[in-house]
Design an enzyme around this catalytic site. Sequence first.
Site, PDB file in Angstrom:
ATOM      1  N   ASP A   1      58.007  29.284  40.507  1.00 20.85           N
ATOM      2  CA  ASP A   1      58.729  28.788  41.666  1.00 20.85           C
ATOM      3  C   ASP A   1      58.165  27.485  42.226  1.00 20.85           C
ATOM      4  O   ASP A   1      58.891  26.537  42.477  1.00 20.85           O
ATOM      5  CB  ASP A   1      58.695  29.886  42.735  1.00 20.85           C
TER       6      ASP A   1
ATOM      7  N   ASP B   1      52.405  28.262  42.604  1.00 21.86           N
ATOM      8  CA  ASP B   1      51.781  29.505  42.162  1.00 21.86           C
ATOM      9  C   ASP B   1      52.492  30.003  40.903  1.00 21.86           C
ATOM     10  O   ASP B   1      53.180  29.243  40.224  1.00 21.86           O
ATOM     11  CB  ASP B   1      51.813  30.544  43.281  1.00 21.86           C
TER      12      ASP B   1
ATOM     13  N   TYR C   1      58.180  35.362  52.031  1.00 22.76           N
ATOM     14  CA  TYR C   1      58.267  34.228  51.116  1.00 22.76           C
ATOM     15  C   TYR C   1      59.653  33.584  51.103  1.00 22.76           C
ATOM     16  O   TYR C   1      59.799  32.405  51.406  1.00 22.76           O
ATOM     17  CB  TYR C   1      57.842  34.676  49.706  1.00 22.76           C
TER      18      TYR C   1
ATOM     19  N   GLU D   1      53.094  21.194  48.635  1.00 17.02           N
ATOM     20  CA  GLU D   1      53.516  22.087  47.551  1.00 17.02           C
ATOM     21  C   GLU D   1      54.926  21.734  47.090  1.00 17.02           C
ATOM     22  O   GLU D   1      55.860  21.680  47.895  1.00 17.02           O
ATOM     23  CB  GLU D   1      53.473  23.549  48.003  1.00 17.02           C
TER      24      GLU D   1
END
Length: 523
Positions: free
Chosen positions: A104, A107, A255, A496
């Site tokens: 995704d 991670d 999440y 990220e």
Amino acid sequence: MGERSKSKGFCGWFLVLVVMALIAVAVVLALKKRSDNSEPDLGPVPGPPGAVQKKYGDALKVAMQFFDIQKSGKLVNNKISWRGDSALKDGSEAKLDLSKGMYDAGDHIKFGFPMAFTATVLSWAILEYGDQMQTVNQLQSAQDSLKWITDFLINAHPSENVLFIQVGDPETDHKCWDRPETMTEKRPLTQVNTSFPGTEVAAETAAAMASASLVFKSIDSTYSSELLKHAKQLFTFADENRGSYSESIPEVQKYYNSTGYGDELLWAASWLYHATGDESYFEYVTGKNGKSFANWGSPTWFSWDDKRPGTQVLLSRVSFFGSKGKSENIQKYRETAEAVMCGLLPKSPTATSSRTDDGLIWVSQWNALQHPVASAFLAVVYSDYMLTSRTAKISCNGKSYGPSDLRKFAISQADYVLGSNPMEMSYLVGYGDKYPQYVHHRGASIPANAKTGCSNGWKWLDSTDPNPNVAFGALVGGPFLNETYVDSRNNSMQGEPSTYNTAVMVGLLSGLLTTSSVVQSFT
């Protein structure tokens, strides 16, 4: 007597000058009013792809690489020197092959909801701008990346009412800092079914498969038919077993928490209508479900969680080019799409105030760039619908704007991302001379030859050295509202990247790459 005559003469001339000045001002104001209300110039009819804008072509080549970086499974024709095979046993506990798909973000979790959205947007970009991608030899790469996801989605749907929506446990995964090639932590599976429904993720997966079926229709008709079969089954499953996956599986709230599933149902039905021409899907989006979920007249922000603006633009296609364009509720989708566009245009009477001082759309401090890039993608698509259909203007509270205004807005957002910003830095990693060096991405942060396990890789997160591997094509989270960016590996809020960010960026760059007519039908 002479002095009085001079005085009277002076006053007379003064009055004449005043009157002339007032007339001149009136003429200028009249011309300005006429200009403000004049028909925007459409320009020539766009034809095949024209001259390529080099910076957008270069940026597209960079952006496309991030999909290769994020691939899981046994890699084929691997172009990324620091990536290798990984997660080869994913799905084995259910006797399924879920090794493909994409990680995704930074991670190693495969979250099905945003992954499916990535596939839907990438499909849309290919369908609208595949000919433009081809001018810089990126169409095949886009199709290959899309298929890497849809292969996973097919395998994740082993029966009509079961869909595996996640591989890996985020809590376990986030206790590690390791390379995907060497990870040893357990990779449990999460599914939705009739007992634990997940309407939004099932519907988004249906949208991904329906849109992808159009992409592959002329390339591999058997594969296209298989995708369409899964799309229909998943839509029926999603619609007949309504329930949010955030309620069925509370763990996902941390999440990718969903704020509702109505938008995904309309989004999926819209794509199925385009893919099949089946009247039932048209009736679905224009009938009671449209009235329940479309929220006509209320613009929102396009994102992995809210598909309404995308649906409004997509269904505007029917209004611009389809035989059912005069349907009252299709017109409501188009009117709402135009309200979205009016909100984006900076000089519109209804312009949103959600912007930075330099003009970047800014809605959220987490992953700030998703909204401006997604909005700009919709704007360039809508502008091309207008150009191709010879639609001269949209009206924003009485003020007219043309397709060139929408394109100008889209360019402003793309150029900001590519370096025309107060930081003078590209937020697309690998593009330009200055871009983030400490991207929050495990694989990029750890040398390819390092021997690391779950717990002894944290030194690479904390290292003060730049990432040893460049995550080409990563679109980072982006700037704060004050237009600053802290380039730190621990700054996941800003640093990220994600596959869905890259998907909307690929769509935007493909639309700006050159100009051409959009197809009037995807089939």
